[in-house]
Each structure stands twice: as C-alpha cells, then as structure tokens.
Write an enzyme that holds these catalytic residues in place. Sequence first.
Site, mmCIF file in Angstrom:
data_model
loop_
_atom_site.group_PDB
_atom_site.id
_atom_site.type_symbol
_atom_site.label_atom_id
_atom_site.label_comp_id
_atom_site.label_asym_id
_atom_site.label_seq_id
_atom_site.Cartn_x
_atom_site.Cartn_y
_atom_site.Cartn_z
ATOM 1 N N ASP A 38 0.865 -1.174 0.000
ATOM 2 C CA ASP A 38 0.000 0.000 0.000
ATOM 3 C C ASP A 38 0.908 1.231 0.000
ATOM 4 O OD1 ASP A 38 -2.171 1.640 -0.038
ATOM 5 O OD2 ASP A 38 -3.168 0.786 1.701
HETATM 6 C C1 BGC Z 1 -5.037 3.267 0.299
HETATM 7 C C2 BGC Z 1 -5.304 2.268 -0.812
HETATM 8 C C3 BGC Z 1 -5.155 2.922 -2.156
HETATM 9 C C4 BGC Z 1 -3.777 3.552 -2.259
HETATM 10 C C5 BGC Z 1 -3.497 4.203 -3.598
HETATM 11 C C6 BGC Z 1 -3.767 4.058 0.081
HETATM 12 O O1 BGC Z 1 -3.669 5.103 0.965
HETATM 13 O O2 BGC Z 1 -4.987 2.593 1.538
HETATM 14 O O3 BGC Z 1 -6.574 1.724 -0.645
HETATM 15 O O4 BGC Z 1 -5.376 2.000 -3.178
HETATM 16 O O5 BGC Z 1 -3.658 4.531 -1.247
HETATM 17 O O6 BGC Z 1 -4.197 5.366 -3.788
#
Ligand code: BGC
Length: 758
Positions: free
Chosen positions: A284
Amino acid sequence: MKRIFLLLLTVVIIAVGFAQTTKDAKKHQFVTTLMSKMTLDEKLGQLNLPASSDFVTGSVSSSDIADKVKAGKVGGVFNIRSVTKIKELQQFAVNNTRMHIPLLFGMDVIHGYRTIFPIPLGMSATWDMSLVERSAQIAASEASADGIQWTFSPMVDLTRDPRWGRVSEGNGEDAFLSSAIAKAMVHGYQGDDLSAPNTIISCVKHYALYGAAEGGRDYNTTDMSRVRMYNEYFPPYKAAVDAGVGSVMVSFNEIDGVPASGNKWLVDDVLRKQWKFGGFVVSDYTGIPEMSSHGMGDAQTVNALAMNAGVDMDMVGEGFLNTMKKSMAEGKVTLAQINKACERILVAKYDLGLFDDPYRYCNEKRSATEVFTAANRAESRKIAAQSFVLLKNNNVLPIATGKTIALVGPLANAKENMTGTWSVGADNSQSVTLLKGLTDAVGTNGKVVYAKGSNLEDDAEMQNRQTMFGKDITRDNRTAQQMIDEALAVSANADVIVAALGEGAESSGECASKSNIDIPEAQKRLLKALVATGKPVALVLFNGRPITLNWEKENVPAILDVWFAGSEAGDAIADALLGKVNPSGKLSMSFPQNVGQIPIYYNHKNTGRPLTGKWFSKFQSNYIDVSNEPLYPFGYGLSYTQFEYGDIQLSAKELKGNQKLKVTVNVKNTGSVAGKEVVQLYIRDVVGSITRPVQELKGFNKIELAAGETKTVSFEITPESLKFYNTNLKYDWEAGEFQIMVGPNSRDVKTVKINWNK
Ligand code: BGC
C-alpha cells in the site's frame, strides 16, 4: 452416443490444456529472454510504483517522473486521469528507455471510473451479483478507454466497526456475501481475457484484516486468533484469489506483530503456498517505509523484510529502488527474489498485451465516446436505485403524484457529495443532485420547493474535515435558527417533507474514523423541527457507514438509506421516492443502537452465558444500559410491498456423508405492487470442536414478485457449506445437529433442525 460425447469432451479438454501450456511456455520464454538482457537496476526499476502527482501540468519530459522513467527506474505509475497524458508518458517510456518496456498504469477505480456507482457498502446492499459484476465491467471499460490497465479494487476487508471510515469501501460484516462480491468484481474487471482492450487487472485489498483496526481508528493495530482469521476474515480475499485476481495489495496494519507489508507468513505461506496465488503483490501507499514507524527497523531493514515476505512492487516508498542492491550485497535478499518479483510484474504486462501494443489502452477515440455515456449513466441510475435500503415506512413513501414536496437539508443540493468517497475519476460537476433529480421527475405533476435548512456541521472545522478533495458543501453564514425558520416557511404549504441529511462524502473513506456516528447535531435539530410540524417526513439518509438512528427510528415516519449513490444519485433517489422503483436493498452491516455496542455483528458466538431471559438479566452476557439487539440487523430492508414466507421444507431431516440437502420455501408478495426480495438462508452448527457462530449466511437469492405472486425458492446445502477451520486449521465439517434458517433478514427467520452424520 454417451461414449462419443465423453471422447470428444476429453479431446477438447486436452486441446484446451495444450493450447494453454503452449501459451504459457511462449510467455515464459518471452519474459525470460527479456530479463536476461536486463541489468539489476532495470529489474529493480520494474518494482517501483510512484504516484503521478508531479506532471499535473506541463509536459511529461520536463517532470521529475520523466527523469526516473528515462533512467529505467519506474515499473508503473498510478492515478493519472487523462488518456493523453498516459499515452504521452507511455511513449516516453517506450522510446527513451534502453529496454523499451511499457509502463503499467494503475488507478483507484473503486466504484466506477467516470460513471460512478454507489459506494461499495451501498453496492453490497443490492445483494445482486449480476449488478455488482456489471458495475465493475463498466468501470473497467471506461477506465481502459482512458489508458488505465489496473485498478486497486475490490476492497474486501471484513468490517464490524462503523467507526472505521473505510467500511464505506467494503462489503460489510459477512464473509459469505463479501466472497460472492469479490468473485463478481474480479470477473467484472478482468473478464476472461486480460489482453482485451476493455478489461483491466484487479487488485484485491487490503490483505489482510485491515477492517479489524482497534477502536475503528484507521491504520491501527489488529490482533486476532488464526481460527478467526481463517474462518471469518480471510475468505473474501481467498475468493478473489480463487476467481483469478491478478494482484493483491497488502495492508497497513500488523498481523501477529508483523506489519502485513513485511509478513512472510501472510504473503508467502498463506497467499502463495496455501492459496496458490500466482499474480503480483503490491504494497500500500508507503506501506513499506512505514514499517520503520511500526518499529521494524531502518529503511534497508524494512525493505528487505518486504522483499523476503514476497512483496513484488513498492508503492511510492522507493525503498526497493534505493536499498535492494545493498541488501543483496550483504546477503539479506537474493537475486532470485528480485528476479521473481520482476518476472511477476513483466508477466502482468505481458498478460495485458502491452508487449504487443503498449498503446492498447490509449485510444483517444474510445476515451471520447465510451466514457460517461448516456447508456452507462442509465445503468448506474438503475443499479443505484437497487442499493437503497428502506429502513422504515409509515405510509409516507412512495410519494403520490400531484403533491407539493418540501426538500430540505444540506445534502439536497450537494453535487460534489453524490459520488461519495474514492471517486478519483469522477467529474463531480456532472453529478445529479437530489434537488435536480426530484424536480425533473416531478415535472408538472406536483411541485418541489427547497431550503437548505442547516449546515452539515455547526462547527466549520468539523465540516472541513468531512468535505475535503473538492467535496465541498458551501457553508451558510446565517444562524442555525434562521436556516431552520426558512425551512419551516418553505415546508408550510407542502404535503410531504423530504429531509436530505447525513454525512458528507469524506466523512467516511480513508482516515475518516469517527467516535460519534450520529447524524450531526446541526442536522438533527433541523430534523426535529421538521418532524414537529406534524407533516409526513421522509428522511433520505446519505451515509458511508451505519449511523446511530435511535431518535430517528422512533420519531421519523420514513427512512430511506441511499448511501452515496454515484453520479446519477439524484435521479435514482427520485425514482425510489416516487415509486418508479421499489426499494429492495438489504443491509450488509448491522446498525448499532449506540457506539458502545461496537463491534456488533449478527454472526457472533453464543458465549457460555447467552442472554436467555429478558434484557436485563444479571450474570448473563448483556449490558445494563442497552439491549444486545442492533437497531437494524444484518440483511434487513423493507419494500413498498410485503412478503410472506411459508414454512421451510426440507428434502431430508437426517443426512449422511456427501448427500445434498434441498431447502425450499415459498415466498408470496401479499401487497399491491411488484417488488424484489432477498431470500436469505442461514445455518447454525450447534455443536463443534470449536465454538461456532449462532448464525452464518450460506445462501441468498434475490427474486422479483408481481403483486399477489408466489415463488418457490430453493437452496442446496452440501457438506462443503458446513466446513470450517478447526483449532488445527484443518478445513472440514463435523457431524451433528444443524439449524437451518430462512427469512427476509438475519433476525426474522424461521428455523428447522436437521442431523447430518458422517
Ligand atoms: C489506500 C489504498 C489505495 C492507495 C493508492 C492508500 O492510501 O490505503 O486503498 O489504493 O492509497 O491510492
């Protein structure tokens, strides 16, 4: 005849198998040859996934990202919202790098791309897998027309705590329902052929257990038994893997004391070895460097942890890029591991067809003609109306024609808020407000009058926190009383009042945890004043989470939960309010009476001291100050008609071994309009080697019934449906007594007993 058929079938199976093996061999050959020409730096570059922020304006070639791309230090980029920009960057990558490897373009296409569907929690309330799949298909087709090849969806974190803002992004509290949704979404996005220009790679997230963050505070610690993980929290991720999901995103939280981003047991043992996941794993957003704050060591250490765990791609962190060579030299990671990660990313690019044509998904014509089309918007409107849950109705809805409707509330005319959280690709200026939708639908057959009635929150700062990312709701500088007075004046001559209240779009979603999940005080005051007029009031509730609604349940004659329904929200809500569509959504998460009951979920354990008498009973498992019941249970939702359930009929009451049980029930529409009903089947495994939930959803069927019509609904239960992970994590079923329950929700079920022996 039968023999010839079997022979032919065998030939076909062998031929298909052979073709697949040849295809795989060709792919393997291609990727191996490519990798044999790549330097270590170029391989590490493939593992790097920066965000797109730095070439929002101007030309790609002068941006910071371009320098990295040129140096072969980028494998993919995410959240660019323009086919022209994606094409430009793709050309730049292909033409200016030594290996000419195309980039992977990802995005958070969570509930639609430009045509936005209800937030996932709302989608799950449809209980209609064909609609769920269709929404993902449209999202994939629009996103791919705009250059996107990969979406960070579905999010299948099991959620039992409505304080957590991210419950809006998931499918609620039940593993069976969420698994079905996971499967439908993956298939919707990926189709049967990833190289088709209108399919994209799906990424199931956030693996794992992110929904169990303590106290509902985002990014917080999770800690649970393996038995609970395997039986309750893992199944939806596994369902996505079984459905062939191409990628998996690891979560921010820790599991057994080790953050998911560096958890070898989670990624290597469970995901890859036990579940046989063959795609690639992405971290993530800065999840890898955040392991330092978790207390796992310095940058080099945590990146080595992630690589050893089996994470292939580093989202935003850039630590793979900057520390891996040193770790390799020091023997902390191996070249084989880096090769494997690189291979998985290249295979994904190969599967997408990018090596055949890097611009496969950069078709400006498609972008101009296939995105946010009238047809897609019409489907979104239809799907949105299926997600609404009618929580209460004392003869207020549907509103008859010819009436004067007073539409009141800060969410009645709040265009920017209709799409809800995580609508990165949306153009919110195009969203349909309830004011517009209702006014258009009523036309000359009645009248709609409007007043804002209140701000979202009394406190400006509290409102700001819930209306970020352009989801503004303009603040009104009048006093609360002045706004209420205007609303009352506007309502004075109305036949019915529709109160559009609830949360702002960013009150839920990432980092939107709340300790108070009531309707904000400013709006509650307004609602009380409206109800006090004695006129019929329908509360249209906008929300990204279950809300505590005790006073509303007691005092407001009708409540329609509309979540955040997407770009066509206003039209869809009008359809439901006026009875063009009969609401048929059912809750996928229990609504608590108060936050003190959280976590509250229907499939809990019985305990050794269950409440058997009346609440309150001393020395039984209950609270002094609130009953154990949720305000609205899992599976609940009303209709403008009524359904009557007949008695449960069984094919047998005593079963043995691999027999199948057929459960049948007649459902009759006893009202005067057509309607849809979600018939739900639950079981209880009465005695087990480990304690079993008091109820578990094992089947559901959404049917449509004309007024007066009866349909017979059947479910099949096999020993497979009875299996669970025991204390040794062995997946099997245990003989004994089972209760079979059927009903319109998890509470109002009919129950029969059976015995199933080995
Ligand atoms: C979130 C994810 C997301 C990623 C990319 C993160 O902060 O937890 O769900 O896909 O950002 O934007």
